[in-house]
Design a protein around this motif. Structure first.
Motif, PDB file in Angstrom:
ATOM      1  N   ALA A  76      -4.625  26.023   0.799  1.00 29.23           N
ATOM      2  CA  ALA A  76      -4.020  25.283   1.983  1.00 29.23           C
ATOM      3  C   ALA A  76      -4.571  25.581   3.372  1.00 29.23           C
ATOM      4  CB  ALA A  76      -2.503  25.236   2.216  1.00 29.23           C
ATOM      5  N   GLY A  77      -4.700  24.405   4.170  1.00 33.63           N
ATOM      6  CA  GLY A  77      -5.440  24.798   5.357  1.00 33.63           C
ATOM      7  C   GLY A  77      -7.092  24.564   5.526  1.00 33.63           C
ATOM      8  N   GLN A  78      -7.592  24.256   4.036  1.00 29.91           N
ATOM      9  CA  GLN A  78      -9.090  23.849   3.991  1.00 29.91           C
ATOM     10  C   GLN A  78      -9.084  22.488   3.932  1.00 29.91           C
ATOM     11  OE1 GLN A  78     -10.566  26.158   0.763  1.00 29.91           O
ATOM     12  NE2 GLN A  78     -10.176  28.014   1.486  1.00 29.91           N
ATOM     13  N   ARG A  79     -10.030  21.897   3.643  1.00 29.65           N
ATOM     14  CA  ARG A  79     -10.349  20.480   3.510  1.00 29.65           C
ATOM     15  C   ARG A  79     -11.483  20.089   2.536  1.00 29.65           C
ATOM     16  NH1 ARG A  79     -12.190  18.610   9.542  1.00 29.65           N
ATOM     17  NH2 ARG A  79     -14.462  18.778   9.485  1.00 29.65           N
ATOM     18  N   LEU A  80     -11.353  18.818   2.290  1.00 25.62           N
ATOM     19  CA  LEU A  80     -12.364  17.957   1.221  1.00 25.62           C
ATOM     20  C   LEU A  80     -12.940  16.940   1.957  1.00 25.62           C
ATOM     21  CD1 LEU A  80     -10.453  18.607  -2.053  1.00 25.62           C
ATOM     22  CD2 LEU A  80     -12.335  20.019  -1.285  1.00 25.62           C
ATOM     23  N   ARG A  81     -14.255  16.785   1.963  1.00 29.25           N
ATOM     24  CA  ARG A  81     -14.854  15.616   2.682  1.00 29.25           C
ATOM     25  C   ARG A  81     -15.557  14.924   1.693  1.00 29.25           C
ATOM     26  NH1 ARG A  81     -16.871  14.486   7.870  1.00 29.25           N
ATOM     27  NH2 ARG A  81     -16.028  16.540   8.884  1.00 29.25           N
ATOM     28  N   PHE A  87     -10.197  14.919   3.692  1.00 27.16           N
ATOM     29  CA  PHE A  87      -8.627  15.243   2.885  1.00 27.16           C
ATOM     30  C   PHE A  87      -8.291  16.649   3.250  1.00 27.16           C
ATOM     31  CE2 PHE A  87     -11.499  12.409   0.305  1.00 27.16           C
ATOM     32  CZ  PHE A  87     -10.563  11.162   0.178  1.00 27.16           C
ATOM     33  N   ALA A  88      -7.114  16.593   4.099  1.00 30.83           N
ATOM     34  CA  ALA A  88      -6.601  17.966   4.518  1.00 30.83           C
ATOM     35  C   ALA A  88      -5.811  18.547   3.211  1.00 30.83           C
ATOM     36  CB  ALA A  88      -5.868  17.726   5.763  1.00 30.83           C
ATOM     37  N   ILE A  89      -6.259  20.009   2.927  1.00 31.73           N
ATOM     38  CA  ILE A  89      -5.323  20.245   1.706  1.00 31.73           C
ATOM     39  C   ILE A  89      -4.137  20.826   2.235  1.00 31.73           C
ATOM     40  CG2 ILE A  89      -5.461  22.056  -0.208  1.00 31.73           C
ATOM     41  CD1 ILE A  89      -8.554  21.951  -0.020  1.00 31.73           C
ATOM     42  N   GLN A  90      -2.953  20.304   1.456  1.00 29.96           N
ATOM     43  CA  GLN A  90      -1.884  21.061   1.892  1.00 29.96           C
ATOM     44  C   GLN A  90      -1.269  21.840   0.927  1.00 29.96           C
ATOM     45  OE1 GLN A  90      -0.366  19.803   4.768  1.00 29.96           O
ATOM     46  NE2 GLN A  90      -2.281  18.604   5.055  1.00 29.96           N
ATOM     47  N   ALA A  91      -1.504  21.919  -0.381  1.00 32.72           N
ATOM     48  CA  ALA A  91      -1.059  22.715  -1.349  1.00 32.72           C
ATOM     49  C   ALA A  91      -2.109  22.808  -2.512  1.00 32.72           C
ATOM     50  CB  ALA A  91       0.182  22.064  -1.811  1.00 32.72           C
ATOM     51  N   VAL A  92      -2.076  23.784  -3.145  1.00 34.56           N
ATOM     52  CA  VAL A  92      -3.085  24.021  -4.358  1.00 34.56           C
ATOM     53  C   VAL A  92      -2.356  24.238  -5.544  1.00 34.56           C
ATOM     54  CG1 VAL A  92      -5.133  24.923  -5.406  1.00 34.56           C
ATOM     55  CG2 VAL A  92      -5.087  24.379  -2.739  1.00 34.56           C
ATOM     56  N   PHE A 101      -8.675  23.951 -13.991  1.00 38.93           N
ATOM     57  CA  PHE A 101      -8.822  23.135 -12.919  1.00 38.93           C
ATOM     58  C   PHE A 101      -7.826  23.452 -11.946  1.00 38.93           C
ATOM     59  CE2 PHE A 101      -7.722  20.830 -16.701  1.00 38.93           C
ATOM     60  CZ  PHE A 101      -6.437  20.166 -16.001  1.00 38.93           C
ATOM     61  N   LEU A 102      -7.862  22.701 -10.859  1.00 38.45           N
ATOM     62  CA  LEU A 102      -6.846  22.831  -9.599  1.00 38.45           C
ATOM     63  C   LEU A 102      -6.466  21.321  -9.305  1.00 38.45           C
ATOM     64  CD1 LEU A 102      -8.482  25.510  -7.529  1.00 38.45           C
ATOM     65  CD2 LEU A 102      -6.507  26.016  -9.307  1.00 38.45           C
ATOM     66  N   VAL A 103      -5.432  21.349  -8.921  1.00 33.87           N
ATOM     67  CA  VAL A 103      -4.951  20.033  -8.243  1.00 33.87           C
ATOM     68  C   VAL A 103      -4.556  20.338  -7.008  1.00 33.87           C
ATOM     69  CG1 VAL A 103      -2.975  18.249  -8.222  1.00 33.87           C
ATOM     70  CG2 VAL A 103      -4.090  19.242 -10.438  1.00 33.87           C
ATOM     71  N   CYS A 104      -5.046  19.629  -6.132  1.00 34.75           N
ATOM     72  CA  CYS A 104      -5.099  19.868  -4.471  1.00 34.75           C
ATOM     73  C   CYS A 104      -4.124  18.580  -4.116  1.00 34.75           C
ATOM     74  CB  CYS A 104      -6.185  20.092  -3.914  1.00 34.75           C
ATOM     75  SG  CYS A 104      -7.472  21.238  -4.177  1.00 34.75           S
ATOM     76  N   ASP A 105      -3.114  18.702  -3.600  1.00 36.05           N
ATOM     77  CA  ASP A 105      -2.410  17.853  -2.719  1.00 36.05           C
ATOM     78  C   ASP A 105      -2.950  17.728  -1.342  1.00 36.05           C
ATOM     79  OD1 ASP A 105      -0.683  17.318  -4.984  1.00 36.05           O
ATOM     80  OD2 ASP A 105       0.654  18.949  -4.325  1.00 36.05           O
ATOM     81  N   CYS A 106      -3.442  16.566  -0.965  1.00 37.64           N
ATOM     82  CA  CYS A 106      -4.042  16.464   0.235  1.00 37.64           C
ATOM     83  C   CYS A 106      -3.633  15.193   1.139  1.00 37.64           C
ATOM     84  CB  CYS A 106      -5.650  16.107  -0.089  1.00 37.64           C
ATOM     85  SG  CYS A 106      -6.442  17.340  -0.832  1.00 37.64           S
TER      86      CYS A 106
END
Length: 111
Positions: A76-81, A87-92, A101-106
């Protein structure tokens, strides 16, 4: 726990993972910038949207569930572009604790 199924053919979005970098401004403060930390293929699932008023303007926030291959360092605190979309990552989370795999809530802010 049941293993989650993710079809690799559904990972059609090419994303850049970005991490925050603080740069000293020479006056005791810092400015926040972003640096690329890797490329990955992802599946983006829209989840919800919310509209609100902010400073006399309309603000729309879209939430997404983004599935990516498992990797260390995603937080969390990173982002995907994706191009100009951010997409601001809120939780992983690792949905089935399999390390596949991971699920990022963005959140994505739309104009």
């Amino acid at each position: 726990m049941r293993a989650a199924l993710l079809d690799p053919g559904r990972r059609t979005a090419r994303l850049v993972r970005e991490v925050p970098v603080e740069t000293a401004d020479g006056q005791g403060g810092a400015s926040l910038g972003w640096t690329a930390a890797g490329l990955l293929w992802a599946q983006i699932e829209p989840v919800s949207h919310a509209a609100s008023e902010l400073a006399g303007g309309r603000r729309v926030v879209l939430t997404h569930r983004i599935w990516i291959p498992w990797q260390t360092g995603v937080a969390a605190g990173q982002r995907l572009r994706k191009g100009t979309r951010i997409f601001a990552i809120q939780a992983v989370r690792d949905p089935d604790e399999s390390g596949r795999f991971l699920v990022c809530d963005c959140e994505e802010e739309a104009s």
